[in-house]
Write an enzyme that holds these catalytic residues in place. Structure first.
Site: not given
Ligand code: ADE
Ligand code: ZN
Ligand code: ZN
Length: 279
Positions: A27, A32, A68, A71, A83, A136, A140, A146, A170, A174
């Site tokens: 998301w 989130h 996130d 990342r 994830h 998290h 997800d 996901h 996607h 998200d």
């Protein structure tokens, strides 16, 4: 090299960087954060105290976004495959024997970090990492895509137009639908999160926290993914029109809201279970 071609290269490099940065892992931040805020409201006194003891001034809503934020950092490259989980196109449920990748997916990761968080003998740093990842991943796993398919990377490779811009299917899931809804209703993530929290019924609360098994959560997402792929947007009839229209957003927004609420309630329940009794 002419100035024009140099400019071209710069433009292409910047676009490439922007596209790699928008490759989505969950998301969006706002999704989130809403999940974290809902979960925070569910915590019993003891769990709330334990969360505060681990996170200090970092709110649970922000902790939900940490995975996130890191990342792209080499040190945390190992987090990337955790994830999501992928299943075969014809699967109706996930099967850890078939899809489990030696634990390198979201379902097993939720189990693993829950156990670490529960264990007060573990070093604090390890439990902080466990809390941030767990917070998290519980979010997800409720984002349908996901729990999806490897061949198009959970819809990351499926380019669509939404709100006049090219993005991936996607990323529409998200964050695109959430952004569209917040813009239309003039909501911030805080006000949307509060509205979601306030409209959870006692029956939903009871139902959603009944099973804390991430395999079941993944299976719910896979059912949604199957229906998302069955209703893929038609190619635009008018040149330049969005693939995801207002009516698609209206169709899917209740699902998005439901998954955010469910994730928030379950994250609260998981944290109460892990931290809510004296250990
Ligand atoms: N990469 C590969 N599969 C993915 C998925 N289902 N979600 C996010 N990223 C992915
Ligand atoms: Zn993620
Ligand atoms: Zn994602």
């Amino acid at each position: 090299m002419s100035t024009l071609s140099r400019l071209h290269i710069i433009v292409i490099a910047v676009l490439g960087l922007a596209m790699s940065m928008t490759r989505c892992f969950g998301w969006g931040g706002d999704g989130h954060r809403m999940i974290g805020a809902i979960a925070q409201s569910q915590l019993n006194e003891q769990a709330a105290e334990a969360v505060k003891g681990l996170l200090g001034d970092e709110t649970l809503a922000e902790a939900c976004c940490w995975a996130d934020k890191i990342r792209g950092e080499k040190e945390y490259a190992w987090v990337s495959p955790l994830h999501y989980i992928n299943a075969p196109r014809d699967a109706k449920t996930v099967d850890l024997d078939r899809d489990g990748l030696d634990g390198q997916q979201i379902v097993s990761s939720i189990g693993k970090y829950r156990e670490i968080l529960k264990d007060s003998e573990k070093p604090k740093e390890e439990r902080i990492l466990a809390l941030r990842l767990l917070a998290h991943f519980v979010g997800d796993i409720h984002q349908p895509l996901h729990v999806s398919y490897k061949d198009d990377k959970g819809g990351n490779m499926l380019t669509v137009t939404h709100l006049g811009t090219r993005s991936s299917m996607h990323s529409v899931w998200d964050s695109g639908f959430i952004k569209q809804h917040c813009k239309k209703m003039e909501l911030s993530w805080e006000t949307m999160g509060a509205a979601l929290r306030e409209t959870i019924t006692p029956d939903e609360q009871r139902r959603w926290s009944q099973s804390l098994d991430p395999v079941e959560w993944a299976n719910e997402s896979l059912v949604l993914t199957i229906s998302i792929y069955a209703k893929l947007p038609e190619p635009p009839k008018v040149k330049g029109a969005d693939d995801f229209t207002e009516s698609d957003a209206q169709h899917w927004m209740p699902t998005v809201a439901d998954r955010l609420q469910t994730a928030g309630v379950r994250l609260g329940a998981v944290l109460n279970d892990a931290l809510g009794s004296s250990k």
